[in-house]
Design a protein around this motif. Structure first.
Motif, PDB file in Angstrom:
ATOM      1  N   TYR A 105       0.562  10.316  -1.855  1.00  0.00           N
ATOM      2  CA  TYR A 105       0.482   9.041  -1.360  1.00  0.00           C
ATOM      3  C   TYR A 105       0.842   8.362  -0.351  1.00  0.00           C
ATOM      4  CZ  TYR A 105       3.590   8.392  -4.677  1.00  0.00           C
ATOM      5  OH  TYR A 105       4.978   8.284  -5.325  1.00  0.00           O
ATOM      6  N   GLU A 106       1.980   9.226   0.584  1.00  0.00           N
ATOM      7  CA  GLU A 106       2.461   9.145   1.448  1.00  0.00           C
ATOM      8  C   GLU A 106       1.759   9.602   2.689  1.00  0.00           C
ATOM      9  OE1 GLU A 106       6.933   8.248  -0.557  1.00  0.00           O
ATOM     10  OE2 GLU A 106       6.231  10.283  -0.738  1.00  0.00           O
ATOM     11  N   PHE A 107       2.388   8.430   4.085  1.00  0.00           N
ATOM     12  CA  PHE A 107       2.091   8.926   5.382  1.00  0.00           C
ATOM     13  C   PHE A 107       2.268   8.866   6.369  1.00  0.00           C
ATOM     14  CE2 PHE A 107      -1.446   7.761   2.722  1.00  0.00           C
ATOM     15  CZ  PHE A 107      -2.506   8.691   2.144  1.00  0.00           C
TER      16      PHE A 107
ATOM     17  N   THR B  34       3.969   6.019   5.294  1.00  0.00           N
ATOM     18  CA  THR B  34       3.885   4.629   4.847  1.00  0.00           C
ATOM     19  C   THR B  34       3.598   5.241   3.304  1.00  0.00           C
ATOM     20  OG1 THR B  34       3.439   4.042   7.211  1.00  0.00           O
ATOM     21  CG2 THR B  34       1.518   3.108   5.410  1.00  0.00           C
ATOM     22  N   ASN B  35       3.431   4.494   2.383  1.00  0.00           N
ATOM     23  CA  ASN B  35       3.809   4.665   0.858  1.00  0.00           C
ATOM     24  C   ASN B  35       1.675   3.778   0.968  1.00  0.00           C
ATOM     25  OD1 ASN B  35       3.318   4.198  -2.041  1.00  0.00           O
ATOM     26  ND2 ASN B  35       5.668   4.474  -1.872  1.00  0.00           N
ATOM     27  N   GLY B  36       0.935   4.445   0.961  1.00  0.00           N
ATOM     28  CA  GLY B  36       0.019   3.553   0.706  1.00  0.00           C
ATOM     29  C   GLY B  36      -0.411   3.332  -1.517  1.00  0.00           C
ATOM     30  N   LYS B  37       0.290   3.635  -1.950  1.00  0.00           N
ATOM     31  CA  LYS B  37      -0.111   2.698  -3.477  1.00  0.00           C
ATOM     32  C   LYS B  37       1.257   1.399  -2.948  1.00  0.00           C
ATOM     33  CE  LYS B  37       2.754   4.604  -6.551  1.00  0.00           C
ATOM     34  NZ  LYS B  37       2.794   6.008  -7.418  1.00  0.00           N
TER      35      LYS B  37
ATOM     36  N   LEU C 267       2.349   0.141  -0.016  1.00  0.00           N
ATOM     37  CA  LEU C 267       1.945  -1.016   0.597  1.00  0.00           C
ATOM     38  C   LEU C 267       4.017  -1.198   0.910  1.00  0.00           C
ATOM     39  CD1 LEU C 267      -1.027  -3.473   0.083  1.00  0.00           C
ATOM     40  CD2 LEU C 267      -0.584  -0.739   1.005  1.00  0.00           C
TER      41      LEU C 267
ATOM     42  N   THR D 200       6.756   1.100   3.772  1.00  0.00           N
ATOM     43  CA  THR D 200       7.118   1.980   4.908  1.00  0.00           C
ATOM     44  C   THR D 200       8.120   1.916   4.830  1.00  0.00           C
ATOM     45  OG1 THR D 200       5.092   0.266   6.198  1.00  0.00           O
ATOM     46  CG2 THR D 200       7.233   2.277   7.407  1.00  0.00           C
TER      47      THR D 200
ATOM     48  N   PRO E 230       1.557  -0.225   8.983  1.00  0.00           N
ATOM     49  CA  PRO E 230       0.294   0.551   8.658  1.00  0.00           C
ATOM     50  C   PRO E 230       0.031   1.778   9.409  1.00  0.00           C
ATOM     51  CG  PRO E 230      -0.939  -1.609   9.974  1.00  0.00           C
ATOM     52  CD  PRO E 230       0.595  -1.724   9.577  1.00  0.00           C
ATOM     53  N   HIS E 231       0.094   2.140   8.517  1.00  0.00           N
ATOM     54  CA  HIS E 231      -0.179   4.077   8.915  1.00  0.00           C
ATOM     55  C   HIS E 231      -0.981   4.310  10.748  1.00  0.00           C
ATOM     56  CE1 HIS E 231      -1.148   8.001   9.639  1.00  0.00           C
ATOM     57  NE2 HIS E 231      -0.167   8.862   9.486  1.00  0.00           N
TER      58      HIS E 231
END
Length: 117
Positions: free
Chosen positions: A32-34, A64-67, A69, A71, A99-100
């Motif tokens: 979940y990290e980008f 970016t941690n999408g889970k 939200l 950074t 945001p990514h």
């Protein structure tokens, strides 16, 4: 985190040896990290244009941690063999979520006040 192989689309960073691909190194973040675009910063007193010092730098990347939200900034020491499998030498959260994006991240109206050191 996984420390070998690629973790999927935009889920890893790599150090590529163009002369001997068996020396390639990877670090995969959580699913979940980008990571965003890497920025290389030469170490003090080093000349990265010299072949003997070409990897004498740090790599900074926004993650970016999408889970959650959130950074983070992750910093890797690029110099040496198998350094990526150790992961970042420092990782810290930003006070705001960005945001990514692949080429830079911008948040309108966000500024930072830095205290004197």
């Amino acid at each position: 985190p996984k420390t070998s192989g690629l973790g999927g689309p935009v889920g890893a960073v790599a150090k590529i040896d163009s002369e001997d691909t068996t020396n390639n190194q990877y670090f995969s973040f959580e699913p979940y990290e980008f990571p965003g675009e890497a920025i290389l910063v030469p170490k003090a007193g080093k000349t990265v244009s010299l072949p003997s010092e070409e990897d004498a730098c740090y790599m900074l990347v926004l993650v970016t941690n999408g889970k959650d939200l959130t950074t983070d900034v992750a910093i890797f020491d690029v110099e040496g063999d198998q350094v990526f499998e150790k992961g970042p030498i420092l990782r810290f959260p930003l006070p705001v979520f960005t945001p990514h994006l692949l080429h830079g991240s911008f948040a309108e109206g966000v500024t930072f006040e830095f205290g004197e050191s």
